[in-house]
Design an enzyme around this catalytic site. Structure first.
Site, PDB file in Angstrom:
ATOM      1  N   ARG A 142      36.915  49.057  27.232  1.00 16.77           N
ATOM      2  CA  ARG A 142      37.153  47.606  27.274  1.00 16.77           C
ATOM      3  C   ARG A 142      35.906  46.814  27.624  1.00 16.77           C
ATOM      4  O   ARG A 142      35.691  45.715  27.125  1.00 16.77           O
ATOM      5  CB  ARG A 142      38.170  47.292  28.381  1.00 16.77           C
ATOM      6  CG  ARG A 142      39.555  47.598  28.112  1.00 16.77           C
ATOM      7  CD  ARG A 142      40.370  47.078  29.260  1.00 16.77           C
ATOM      8  NE  ARG A 142      40.066  45.675  29.509  1.00 16.77           N
ATOM      9  CZ  ARG A 142      40.540  44.671  28.798  1.00 16.77           C
ATOM     10  NH1 ARG A 142      41.370  44.896  27.812  1.00 16.77           N
ATOM     11  NH2 ARG A 142      40.197  43.419  29.079  1.00 16.77           N
ATOM     12  N   ARG A 175      33.995  58.881  33.638  1.00 16.69           N
ATOM     13  CA  ARG A 175      33.662  57.497  33.253  1.00 16.69           C
ATOM     14  C   ARG A 175      33.039  56.745  34.422  1.00 16.69           C
ATOM     15  O   ARG A 175      32.242  55.831  34.206  1.00 16.69           O
ATOM     16  CB  ARG A 175      34.948  56.758  32.839  1.00 16.69           C
ATOM     17  CG  ARG A 175      35.511  57.180  31.499  1.00 16.69           C
ATOM     18  CD  ARG A 175      36.670  56.274  31.114  1.00 16.69           C
ATOM     19  NE  ARG A 175      36.375  54.927  31.568  1.00 16.69           N
ATOM     20  CZ  ARG A 175      37.253  54.109  32.137  1.00 16.69           C
ATOM     21  NH1 ARG A 175      38.492  54.474  32.312  1.00 16.69           N
ATOM     22  NH2 ARG A 175      36.896  52.902  32.530  1.00 16.69           N
ATOM     23  N   ARG A 183      45.946  43.893  29.572  1.00 19.01           N
ATOM     24  CA  ARG A 183      44.575  43.393  29.734  1.00 19.01           C
ATOM     25  C   ARG A 183      44.095  42.525  28.566  1.00 19.01           C
ATOM     26  O   ARG A 183      43.186  42.903  27.817  1.00 19.01           O
ATOM     27  CB  ARG A 183      43.615  44.564  29.984  1.00 19.01           C
ATOM     28  CG  ARG A 183      43.989  45.346  31.227  1.00 19.01           C
ATOM     29  CD  ARG A 183      43.064  46.478  31.511  1.00 19.01           C
ATOM     30  NE  ARG A 183      41.846  46.068  32.185  1.00 19.01           N
ATOM     31  CZ  ARG A 183      40.934  46.928  32.629  1.00 19.01           C
ATOM     32  NH1 ARG A 183      41.098  48.212  32.462  1.00 19.01           N
ATOM     33  NH2 ARG A 183      39.861  46.498  33.241  1.00 19.01           N
ATOM     34  N   PRO A 184      44.688  41.343  28.429  1.00 16.67           N
ATOM     35  CA  PRO A 184      44.241  40.441  27.355  1.00 16.67           C
ATOM     36  C   PRO A 184      42.861  39.857  27.650  1.00 16.67           C
ATOM     37  O   PRO A 184      42.316  40.040  28.745  1.00 16.67           O
ATOM     38  CB  PRO A 184      45.301  39.337  27.367  1.00 16.67           C
ATOM     39  CG  PRO A 184      45.892  39.366  28.727  1.00 16.67           C
ATOM     40  CD  PRO A 184      45.739  40.765  29.255  1.00 16.67           C
ATOM     41  N   ASP A 190      40.841  48.709  42.416  1.00 15.04           N
ATOM     42  CA  ASP A 190      40.199  49.988  42.074  1.00 15.04           C
ATOM     43  C   ASP A 190      40.222  50.994  43.241  1.00 15.04           C
ATOM     44  O   ASP A 190      39.774  52.130  43.074  1.00 15.04           O
ATOM     45  CB  ASP A 190      38.745  49.750  41.634  1.00 15.04           C
ATOM     46  CG  ASP A 190      38.663  49.116  40.251  1.00 15.04           C
ATOM     47  OD1 ASP A 190      39.688  49.038  39.564  1.00 15.04           O
ATOM     48  OD2 ASP A 190      37.546  48.698  39.855  1.00 15.04           O
ATOM     49  N   CYS A 233      45.388  49.325  27.900  1.00 13.06           N
ATOM     50  CA  CYS A 233      44.953  50.617  28.434  1.00 13.06           C
ATOM     51  C   CYS A 233      45.991  51.092  29.425  1.00 13.06           C
ATOM     52  O   CYS A 233      47.007  50.433  29.621  1.00 13.06           O
ATOM     53  CB  CYS A 233      43.567  50.528  29.054  1.00 13.06           C
ATOM     54  SG  CYS A 233      43.551  49.628  30.585  1.00 13.06           S
ATOM     55  N   VAL A 239      47.079  42.731  40.825  1.00 14.95           N
ATOM     56  CA  VAL A 239      46.060  42.449  39.802  1.00 14.95           C
ATOM     57  C   VAL A 239      46.477  42.992  38.432  1.00 14.95           C
ATOM     58  O   VAL A 239      46.381  42.288  37.430  1.00 14.95           O
ATOM     59  CB  VAL A 239      44.686  43.012  40.233  1.00 14.95           C
ATOM     60  CG1 VAL A 239      43.634  42.759  39.154  1.00 14.95           C
ATOM     61  CG2 VAL A 239      44.241  42.394  41.557  1.00 14.95           C
ATOM     62  N   LYS A 284      28.759  50.988  38.613  1.00 13.67           N
ATOM     63  CA  LYS A 284      29.165  50.961  37.198  1.00 13.67           C
ATOM     64  C   LYS A 284      29.484  49.530  36.750  1.00 13.67           C
ATOM     65  O   LYS A 284      29.032  49.103  35.686  1.00 13.67           O
ATOM     66  CB  LYS A 284      30.416  51.842  37.010  1.00 13.67           C
ATOM     67  CG  LYS A 284      31.090  51.673  35.670  1.00 13.67           C
ATOM     68  CD  LYS A 284      32.285  52.577  35.498  1.00 13.67           C
ATOM     69  CE  LYS A 284      33.583  52.047  36.018  1.00 13.67           C
ATOM     70  NZ  LYS A 284      34.206  50.976  35.205  1.00 13.67           N
ATOM     71  N   ASN A 285      30.254  48.814  37.575  1.00 18.06           N
ATOM     72  CA  ASN A 285      30.719  47.493  37.141  1.00 18.06           C
ATOM     73  C   ASN A 285      29.640  46.421  37.203  1.00 18.06           C
ATOM     74  O   ASN A 285      29.868  45.289  36.772  1.00 18.06           O
ATOM     75  CB  ASN A 285      31.961  47.071  37.943  1.00 18.06           C
ATOM     76  CG  ASN A 285      33.180  47.891  37.533  1.00 18.06           C
ATOM     77  OD1 ASN A 285      33.124  48.673  36.580  1.00 18.06           O
ATOM     78  ND2 ASN A 285      34.272  47.737  38.256  1.00 18.06           N
TER      79      ASN A 285
HETATM   80  C1  UD1 Z   1      37.059  44.437  36.160  1.00 23.73           C
HETATM   81  C2  UD1 Z   1      36.572  45.814  36.516  1.00 23.73           C
HETATM   82  C3  UD1 Z   1      37.739  46.725  36.875  1.00 23.73           C
HETATM   83  C4  UD1 Z   1      38.599  46.088  37.957  1.00 23.73           C
HETATM   84  C5  UD1 Z   1      38.990  44.660  37.585  1.00 23.73           C
HETATM   85  C6  UD1 Z   1      39.715  43.930  38.700  1.00 23.73           C
HETATM   86  C7  UD1 Z   1      34.576  46.057  35.155  1.00 23.73           C
HETATM   87  C8  UD1 Z   1      33.912  46.764  34.044  1.00 23.73           C
HETATM   88  N1  UD1 Z   1      35.860  46.388  35.372  1.00 23.73           N
HETATM   89  O1  UD1 Z   1      37.893  44.567  34.997  1.00 23.73           O
HETATM   90  O2  UD1 Z   1      37.208  47.971  37.344  1.00 23.73           O
HETATM   91  O3  UD1 Z   1      39.781  46.844  38.142  1.00 23.73           O
HETATM   92  O4  UD1 Z   1      37.809  43.899  37.246  1.00 23.73           O
HETATM   93  O5  UD1 Z   1      38.964  43.920  39.853  1.00 23.73           O
HETATM   94  O6  UD1 Z   1      33.974  45.260  35.849  1.00 23.73           O
HETATM   95  N2  UD1 Z   1      43.351  38.940  32.500  1.00 23.73           N
HETATM   96  C9  UD1 Z   1      43.998  38.110  31.610  1.00 23.73           C
HETATM   97  N3  UD1 Z   1      43.247  37.497  30.628  1.00 23.73           N
HETATM   98  C10 UD1 Z   1      41.894  37.675  30.527  1.00 23.73           C
HETATM   99  C11 UD1 Z   1      41.236  38.520  31.448  1.00 23.73           C
HETATM  100  C12 UD1 Z   1      41.990  39.145  32.431  1.00 23.73           C
HETATM  101  O7  UD1 Z   1      45.201  37.936  31.687  1.00 23.73           O
HETATM  102  O8  UD1 Z   1      41.273  37.086  29.632  1.00 23.73           O
HETATM  103  C13 UD1 Z   1      44.134  39.658  33.541  1.00 23.73           C
HETATM  104  C14 UD1 Z   1      44.096  41.179  33.321  1.00 23.73           C
HETATM  105  O9  UD1 Z   1      45.067  41.589  32.400  1.00 23.73           O
HETATM  106  C15 UD1 Z   1      44.353  41.697  34.716  1.00 23.73           C
HETATM  107  C16 UD1 Z   1      43.684  40.643  35.607  1.00 23.73           C
HETATM  108  O10 UD1 Z   1      43.518  39.480  34.800  1.00 23.73           O
HETATM  109  O11 UD1 Z   1      45.729  41.734  34.988  1.00 23.73           O
HETATM  110  C17 UD1 Z   1      42.330  41.092  36.144  1.00 23.73           C
HETATM  111  O12 UD1 Z   1      41.463  41.351  35.081  1.00 23.73           O
HETATM  112  P1  UD1 Z   1      39.872  41.145  35.174  1.00 23.73           P
HETATM  113  O13 UD1 Z   1      39.508  40.569  36.505  1.00 23.73           O
HETATM  114  O14 UD1 Z   1      39.455  40.433  33.955  1.00 23.73           O
HETATM  115  O15 UD1 Z   1      39.372  42.640  35.123  1.00 23.73           O
HETATM  116  P2  UD1 Z   1      38.300  43.265  34.160  1.00 23.73           P
HETATM  117  O16 UD1 Z   1      37.123  42.359  34.075  1.00 23.73           O
HETATM  118  O17 UD1 Z   1      38.938  43.740  32.917  1.00 23.73           O
END
Ligand code: UD1
Length: 422
Positions: free
Chosen positions: A93, A397, A122-123, A305, A117, A327, A22-23
């Site tokens: 997202r 999902r 998750r900013p 995950d 969420c 995380v 999926k990812n």
């Molecule tokens: C992706 C995965 C999700 C997985 C996560 C961490 C997809 C579709 N989803 O989510 O399944 O759980 O990686 O392995 O691939 N953060 C910030 N600012 C940002 C971006 C992220 O503060 O601009 C923080 C988030 O709030 C979170 C952490 O960084 O606490 C990790 O987020 P991120 O690695 O970005 O995860 P996703 O890409 O949303």
């Protein structure tokens, strides 16, 4: 409301084939915006999140056809719109992945800011910082993130945290930029490498994906390609945990074991038996599992995950286990549900202490998010008596035909859709 009714305690054995990731599928579908196509994608999983991404892309002007073999053909000869619709983006997202490729192709993108969420705020500040570094003017307008640029120019960007989504979004934006972009402290997840391989097979020039430093030489345009998505390491890991608790043996087929390294190591430490044959891992756990400590981390660390699924295994281990979630700030919603089954858990900040109990007892439970939902199903399968899991739409999902595939291993799960029909 859809729900699953699980009669627990049956030994499980047999084999299960892992679907496309999926990812990987979600950002790779978004990357189709980068060129007119046509692009043919193989091994796209049948999931609600994939359907949502397809709707977002169609709203942007991408034409999608799915043939009898399940291959997806995406093309956009008549161009793409620059604005993604709020009604769709708010439901997932990962829709925000369209921002980087839209900015690259249109030099302008308007994408609704994803809200928080169940697992955290998750900013997207790291994504936006990356676009700004490429020379885009980034702002906020009526709930939309807006980015505009006359041209994107390659530069060096250092991420404060190796965000998966930000790495993917910036990689896509930089693909059509002028000059070279270097991302430092990039995420190293296998899905990043898959996206880079996909873009490179279209004519992109990305090096270092899978390492903390990625370099992207911008190109003028990308061409059409046929590409196969990697297997889903989280789906594989979920079935491996089930194997360790199965009182039988589950053969997890069509996976890439190195993508599940940290999960496999933890299962070994817990005393599960693992047998490797190429792309197959056979997991059995006939004895009570041992307690362990784990901390979720970006890849190659233990994946967040897989945290909820391991928590279920720890609930039944012979001693005290500890999980630290580093995380996401709020990814323990399943703890309260497991306590309702008789588990002995206590939370302090981002750490949960799990004192293993002999048995879990069936109870009504709520699937609070996708992976917690899978964990609730595993808990129901190993518990005594009947468990009813509600809000299981979260599970659709990310897991294709979850009930059918687990029942084929000998489980007794009934699925009722929103109208009460099985
Ligand atoms: C992706 C995965 C999700 C997985 C996560 C961490 C997809 C579709 N989803 O989510 O399944 O759980 O990686 O392995 O691939 N953060 C910030 N600012 C940002 C971006 C992220 O503060 O601009 C923080 C988030 O709030 C979170 C952490 O960084 O606490 C990790 O987020 P991120 O690695 O970005 O995860 P996703 O890409 O949303």
């Amino acid at each position: 409301m859809s729900r699953m009714v699980i009669d627990g305690g049956f030994p499980l054995s047999g084999s299960v084939r892992i679907n496309g990731a999926k990812n990987s599928a979600l950002p790779i579908m978004a990357a189709s915006i980068l060129c007119q196509g046509p692009i043919v994608l193989k091994n796209i999983p049948k999931l609600n999140d994939v359907e949502t991404m397809a709707k977002v892309l169609e709203a942007l002007g991408i034409k999608i056809q799915i043939n009898d073999c399940g291959d997806w053909k995406l093309s956009s000869f008549s161009g793409v719109n620059e604005e993604a619709p709020y009604e769709l983006v708010k439901t997932m997202r990962a829709s925000f992945f369209v921002m980087g490729p839209l900015l690259a192709r249109r030099k302008c993108a308007r994408v609704p800011l994803p809200g928080g969420c169940a697992i955290g705020v998750r900013p997207v500040n790291i994504h936006l910082k990356g676009f700004e570094a490429l020379g885009a003017r980034v702002g906020l307008d009526a709930g939309y993130a807006v980015a505009k640029a006359d041209k994107l120019i390659g530069t060096k960007v250092h991420f404060d945290f190796p965000s998966v989504g930000a790495t993917e979004n910036l990689m896509m934006a930089a693909t059509l930029a002028e000059g070279t972009t270097i991302i430092e402290n990039a995420a190293r997840e296998p899905e990043i490498e898959d996206l880079a391989d996909f873009i490179n097979s279209m004519g992109g020039k990305i090096k270092g994906a899978g390492t903390p430093t990625i370099s992207i030489d911008g190109v003028n345009e990308l061409g059409s390609v046929e590409y196969k998505i990697i297997p889903d390491r989280i789906e594989a890991g979920t079935f491996m945990v089930l194997g360790a608790l199965s009182k039988g043996a589950i053969s997890v087929e069509n996976c890439i074991p190195v993508h599940s390294g940290a999960v496999i190591e933890k299962l070994r430490e817990m005393g599960a038996c693992l047998d490797f044959q190429d792309s197959r891992v056979i997991v059995s756990g006939k004895k009570r599992l041992l307690p362990v400590e784990l901390k979720t981390l970006p890849f190659p660390g233990f994946p967040t995950d897989m945290q909820a699924q391991f928590m279920v295994a720890m609930c039944l281990a012979g001693g005290t286990s500890i999980i630290t979630e580093s995380v996401f700030e709020n990814r323990f919603m399943h703890v309260g549900e497991l306590i309702r089954m008789g588990a002995n858990l206590s939370i302090r900040d981002r750490t949960v202490v799990i004192k293993g109990v002999e048995k879990l007892k069936g109870a009504p439970l709520v699937a609070t998010d996708l992976r917690a939902g899978a964990a609730m199903v595993i808990a129901g399968l190993v518990a005594d008596g009947r468990t009813e899991v509600s809000k299981v739409h979260h599970i659709h999902r990310g897991y294709q035909n979850f009930v059918e595939r687990i029942n084929a291993l000998g489980a007794k799960i009934q699925y009722f859709d929103g109208d009460g029909d099985e």
